[in-house]
Design a protein around this motif. Sequence first.
Motif, PDB file in Angstrom:
ATOM      1  N   ALA A 255       0.838  -1.205   0.000  1.00 43.78           N
ATOM      2  CA  ALA A 255       0.000   0.000   0.000  1.00 43.78           C
ATOM      3  C   ALA A 255       0.869   1.250   0.000  1.00 43.78           C
ATOM      4  CB  ALA A 255      -0.913  -0.007   1.221  1.00 43.78           C
ATOM      5  N   GLY A 256       0.382   2.289  -0.641  1.00 43.57           N
ATOM      6  CA  GLY A 256       1.134   3.536  -0.719  1.00 43.57           C
ATOM      7  C   GLY A 256       0.309   4.640  -1.343  1.00 43.57           C
ATOM      8  N   GLU A 388      10.507   5.271  -0.661  1.00 43.49           N
ATOM      9  CA  GLU A 388      11.182   4.431   0.323  1.00 43.49           C
ATOM     10  C   GLU A 388      12.627   4.121  -0.055  1.00 43.49           C
ATOM     11  OE1 GLU A 388       8.616   1.572  -2.160  1.00 43.49           O
ATOM     12  OE2 GLU A 388       8.856   3.709  -1.791  1.00 43.49           O
ATOM     13  N   TRP A 389      13.418   5.170  -0.276  1.00 42.32           N
ATOM     14  CA  TRP A 389      14.849   4.972  -0.488  1.00 42.32           C
ATOM     15  C   TRP A 389      15.455   4.313   0.744  1.00 42.32           C
ATOM     16  CZ3 TRP A 389      17.697   5.983  -4.840  1.00 42.32           C
ATOM     17  CH2 TRP A 389      17.096   6.767  -5.843  1.00 42.32           C
ATOM     18  N   ARG A 413       4.755   5.220   2.930  1.00 38.89           N
ATOM     19  CA  ARG A 413       5.273   3.961   2.384  1.00 38.89           C
ATOM     20  C   ARG A 413       5.342   2.860   3.447  1.00 38.89           C
ATOM     21  NH1 ARG A 413       5.006   3.837  -3.195  1.00 38.89           N
ATOM     22  NH2 ARG A 413       5.602   5.876  -3.994  1.00 38.89           N
ATOM     23  N   ASN A 414       4.797   3.146   4.636  1.00 39.06           N
ATOM     24  CA  ASN A 414       4.773   2.146   5.716  1.00 39.06           C
ATOM     25  C   ASN A 414       6.171   1.598   6.030  1.00 39.06           C
ATOM     26  OD1 ASN A 414       2.040   2.545   5.799  1.00 39.06           O
ATOM     27  ND2 ASN A 414       1.485   0.584   4.886  1.00 39.06           N
ATOM     28  N   SER A 431       0.145   6.335   8.758  1.00 36.85           N
ATOM     29  CA  SER A 431       0.695   5.573   7.631  1.00 36.85           C
ATOM     30  C   SER A 431      -0.463   5.232   6.705  1.00 36.85           C
ATOM     31  CB  SER A 431       1.405   4.315   8.151  1.00 36.85           C
ATOM     32  OG  SER A 431       0.536   3.552   8.980  1.00 36.85           O
ATOM     33  N   VAL A 432      -0.332   4.200   5.913  1.00 30.70           N
ATOM     34  CA  VAL A 432      -1.362   3.833   4.937  1.00 30.70           C
ATOM     35  C   VAL A 432      -1.936   2.464   5.295  1.00 30.70           C
ATOM     36  CG1 VAL A 432      -1.870   3.453   2.495  1.00 30.70           C
ATOM     37  CG2 VAL A 432      -0.159   5.156   3.156  1.00 30.70           C
ATOM     38  N   GLY A 433      -3.218   2.428   5.582  1.00 26.76           N
ATOM     39  CA  GLY A 433      -3.881   1.151   5.847  1.00 26.76           C
ATOM     40  C   GLY A 433      -3.651   0.607   7.229  1.00 26.76           C
TER      41      GLY A 433
END
Length: 440
Positions: A255-256, A388-389, A413-414, A431-433
């Motif tokens: 997810a993002g 998310e480097w 990007r969790n 965050s996401v989700g």
Amino acid sequence: MRIAVIGTGYVGLVSGVCFSDFGHDVICVDKDPAKIDRLERGEVPIYEPGLDEILVRNVEAGRLSFTRDLARAIDGAQAVFIAVGTPTRRGDGHADLTYVMAAAEEVAKAAKDYVVIVTKSTVPVGTNARVREVVAAANPELDFDVASNPEFLREGAAIDDFMRPDRVVVGVETERAGAVMSEIYRPLFLREFPIMVTDLESAEMIKYAANAFLATKITFINEIAALCEKVGADIKQVSRGMGLDNRIGNKFLHAGPGYGGSCFPKDTKALARIGQEHASPMRITETVIEVNEEAKRRMLGKLRDLCDDSFNGKIVAVLGVTFKPNTDDMRDAPSLTLVPALVGGGAKVRVVDPQGRHEGEALLPGVTWEDDAYAAAKDADLVVILTEWNEFRALDLGRLAGSMRVKRMADLRNVYSAHDAERGGFEAYVSVGRRPMGAA
């Protein structure tokens, strides 16, 4: 075998360099003199891990060269790969084939002997048939075949994808063309990588169908993530539980803030347009496009909530602006939606990205570029992880939060967890989700 590659963009350059590493004699053509000058100096104009080393090695071995002279490149070539851009056409969503057809016509006028003209660019079904017509009209005496050879390269992992592919798809009309293509890919055939030979139309469709399906997986998990936030579920656990089913797999279930890049946005739009033109609407793909745009807007809502419903006067540190790590590509990146909204809302935006600054300075006006996350976060009201480097995966959260004016993080990007953020001293984390920090 002598090969010419027209276009030294992402696909053309990676393909040409890797073909030369197979042992072929490759010459790459581009009309941009600055780009050719850089390549001749051994400088790679795109960021792709490992590409510069392979390029230099094959130039030194005499197998790889660069030119602006198309006629020189084609002279003696048994195969000519067209790897020019096919951007989304303004107004109708279709792939713009102007550059493909222009290249095909130039090849026809320059070629003297039998040649296989290979479309490497991503093109709609029926394009190779049009290429055949264009070439025949430009040079009725030319002995040639056309072939379709779509690429399946992931930016940031393109070398491995080319050298160790899941499959190679080759669309041809004649055994003669098939033999040429088989010789080109002989090193992969000998190592038993799947080489799939099809008709032209099937090869063209495979590329679009594959990208649309992967875009659908990304969009599906983002929609599930939105529901997880409502019901209190954890999208990381849900994704893992889904991915362990071999029929589904775990790839593209992260997810993002929505997909971006050079392929998925362009190819989903093109496939939807193809369906409309043939009275066979791609309803799932059309919905994927719509939901992906909604995902970006939903991320903006998260940022606004963390900023007490106003960006005005806030200092926001954005970590990562390329559409994914290990690339400098910003095409359709979520940052191009989120960062302008922050700036437009009155925020002072500081940006950090290992490779994104070259393109980002023109695409993201009004921001300040910093060298590292800690400099960007100093006295900030919000830090946003947008790409998310690896260097953002191991941050000292205590140091990061300790330098901020208001300790808030949007981890889109969790990369971390609410527990990580709380332990680091953050007062708010989303965050996401997943549940926000402090939620029951």
